[in-house]
Design a protein around this motif. Structure first.
Motif, PDB file in Angstrom:
ATOM      1  N   MET A   1       0.809  -1.191   0.000  1.00 17.68           N
ATOM      2  CA  MET A   1       0.000   0.000   0.000  1.00 17.68           C
ATOM      3  C   MET A   1       0.857   1.262   0.000  1.00 17.68           C
ATOM      4  O   MET A   1       0.560   2.199  -0.719  1.00 17.68           O
ATOM      5  N   TRP A   2       1.921   1.268   0.801  1.00 14.19           N
ATOM      6  CA  TRP A   2       2.778   2.453   0.861  1.00 14.19           C
ATOM      7  C   TRP A   2       3.504   2.682  -0.455  1.00 14.19           C
ATOM      8  O   TRP A   2       3.721   3.825  -0.866  1.00 14.19           O
ATOM      9  N   ALA A   3       3.892   1.598  -1.132  1.00 16.23           N
ATOM     10  CA  ALA A   3       4.585   1.746  -2.417  1.00 16.23           C
ATOM     11  C   ALA A   3       3.669   2.388  -3.453  1.00 16.23           C
ATOM     12  O   ALA A   3       4.105   3.250  -4.230  1.00 16.23           O
ATOM     13  N   ARG A   4       2.410   2.002  -3.447  1.00 16.40           N
ATOM     14  CA  ARG A   4       1.459   2.603  -4.392  1.00 16.40           C
ATOM     15  C   ARG A   4       1.198   4.062  -4.036  1.00 16.40           C
ATOM     16  O   ARG A   4       1.063   4.907  -4.925  1.00 16.40           O
ATOM     17  N   ALA A   5       1.123   4.367  -2.753  1.00 15.05           N
ATOM     18  CA  ALA A   5       0.913   5.755  -2.337  1.00 15.05           C
ATOM     19  C   ALA A   5       2.099   6.625  -2.743  1.00 15.05           C
ATOM     20  O   ALA A   5       1.923   7.733  -3.255  1.00 15.05           O
ATOM     21  N   LEU A   6       3.300   6.117  -2.526  1.00 13.88           N
ATOM     22  CA  LEU A   6       4.490   6.889  -2.915  1.00 13.88           C
ATOM     23  C   LEU A   6       4.617   7.010  -4.426  1.00 13.88           C
ATOM     24  O   LEU A   6       5.134   8.013  -4.931  1.00 13.88           O
ATOM     25  N   ALA A   7       4.138   6.003  -5.164  1.00 17.17           N
ATOM     26  CA  ALA A   7       4.132   6.103  -6.627  1.00 17.17           C
ATOM     27  C   ALA A   7       3.181   7.206  -7.080  1.00 17.17           C
ATOM     28  O   ALA A   7       3.458   7.912  -8.043  1.00 17.17           O
ATOM     29  N   GLY A   8       2.068   7.353  -6.400  1.00 15.09           N
ATOM     30  CA  GLY A   8       1.147   8.430  -6.730  1.00 15.09           C
ATOM     31  C   GLY A   8       1.705   9.788  -6.392  1.00 15.09           C
ATOM     32  O   GLY A   8       1.414  10.779  -7.063  1.00 15.09           O
ATOM     33  N   ILE A   9       2.539   9.853  -5.364  1.00 19.42           N
ATOM     34  CA  ILE A   9       3.116  11.131  -4.963  1.00 19.42           C
ATOM     35  C   ILE A   9       4.300  11.514  -5.846  1.00 19.42           C
ATOM     36  O   ILE A   9       4.354  12.623  -6.378  1.00 19.42           O
ATOM     37  N   GLY A  10       5.251  10.596  -6.041  1.00 14.83           N
ATOM     38  CA  GLY A  10       6.466  10.913  -6.795  1.00 14.83           C
ATOM     39  C   GLY A  10       6.263  10.985  -8.292  1.00 14.83           C
ATOM     40  O   GLY A  10       6.156  12.073  -8.876  1.00 14.83           O
ATOM     41  N   PRO A  11       6.203   9.829  -8.969  1.00 16.74           N
ATOM     42  CA  PRO A  11       5.988   9.857 -10.411  1.00 16.74           C
ATOM     43  C   PRO A  11       4.619  10.426 -10.785  1.00 16.74           C
ATOM     44  O   PRO A  11       4.454  10.978 -11.871  1.00 16.74           O
ATOM     45  N   GLY A  12       3.650  10.315  -9.881  1.00 14.47           N
ATOM     46  CA  GLY A  12       2.345  10.912 -10.144  1.00 14.47           C
ATOM     47  C   GLY A  12       2.421  12.420 -10.272  1.00 14.47           C
ATOM     48  O   GLY A  12       1.727  13.023 -11.088  1.00 14.47           O
ATOM     49  N   PHE A  13       3.267  13.031  -9.463  1.00 17.63           N
ATOM     50  CA  PHE A  13       3.491  14.470  -9.548  1.00 17.63           C
ATOM     51  C   PHE A  13       4.055  14.841 -10.916  1.00 17.63           C
ATOM     52  O   PHE A  13       3.585  15.772 -11.573  1.00 17.63           O
ATOM     53  N   LEU A  14       5.072  14.090 -11.359  1.00 21.83           N
ATOM     54  CA  LEU A  14       5.698  14.375 -12.650  1.00 21.83           C
ATOM     55  C   LEU A  14       4.737  14.095 -13.806  1.00 21.83           C
ATOM     56  O   LEU A  14       4.710  14.844 -14.796  1.00 21.83           O
ATOM     57  N   LEU A  15       3.959  13.037 -13.695  1.00 24.79           N
ATOM     58  CA  LEU A  15       2.975  12.732 -14.726  1.00 24.79           C
ATOM     59  C   LEU A  15       1.931  13.837 -14.811  1.00 24.79           C
ATOM     60  O   LEU A  15       1.573  14.279 -15.907  1.00 24.79           O
ATOM     61  N   SER A  16       1.461  14.302 -13.687  1.00 26.76           N
ATOM     62  CA  SER A  16       0.470  15.377 -13.673  1.00 26.76           C
ATOM     63  C   SER A  16       1.046  16.652 -14.272  1.00 26.76           C
ATOM     64  O   SER A  16       0.373  17.342 -15.041  1.00 26.76           O
ATOM     65  N   ALA A  17       2.280  16.959 -13.936  1.00 27.04           N
ATOM     66  CA  ALA A  17       2.923  18.147 -14.494  1.00 27.04           C
ATOM     67  C   ALA A  17       3.051  18.027 -16.008  1.00 27.04           C
ATOM     68  O   ALA A  17       2.803  18.996 -16.737  1.00 27.04           O
ATOM     69  N   GLY A  18       3.433  16.854 -16.479  1.00 28.50           N
ATOM     70  CA  GLY A  18       3.563  16.654 -17.916  1.00 28.50           C
ATOM     71  C   GLY A  18       2.226  16.745 -18.638  1.00 28.50           C
ATOM     72  O   GLY A  18       2.122  17.361 -19.702  1.00 28.50           O
ATOM     73  N   LEU A  19       1.194  16.128 -18.078  1.00 31.34           N
ATOM     74  CA  LEU A  19      -0.129  16.167 -18.703  1.00 31.34           C
ATOM     75  C   LEU A  19      -0.690  17.585 -18.762  1.00 31.34           C
ATOM     76  O   LEU A  19      -1.193  18.023 -19.796  1.00 31.34           O
TER      77      LEU A  19
END
Length: 87
Positions: free
Chosen positions: A1-19
């Motif tokens: 669960m923590w790995a998925r949460a951190l994936a949403g925070i880290g790469p999710g941040f970059l993905l959101s910025a790119g989109l």
């Protein structure tokens, strides 16, 4: 669960910025006109990506998919800038 949460925070941040960066680039007018709506949209998209990161079956899959998509979107922005299609 923590790995998925951190994936949403880290790469999710970059993905959101790119989109959001790709979307605001397509809007007409100077970039200054899209700054505030882009910042508001960024947080909405980021929250959506963080929520979607829990749909993956494992943290490794979330990191792989979100990291890969973030690399693609940021790479597309870099390519558009390198081709001088961005201002």
């Amino acid at each position: 669960m923590w790995a998925r949460a951190l994936a949403g925070i880290g790469p999710g941040f970059l993905l959101s910025a790119g989109l959001v960066g790709l979307f605001t680039w397509m809007l007409p007018g100077p970039w200054q006109d899209t700054l505030v709506p882009g910042l508001i949209a960024f947080f909405v998209v980021w929250i959506g990506v963080m929520g979607a990161s829990f749909q993956f079956s494992s943290g490794k899959r979330a990191w792989a998919w979100l990291g890969g998509l973030a690399a693609v979107t940021l790479g597309a922005l870099w390519l558009l800038q390198w081709l001088q299609w961005l201002g």
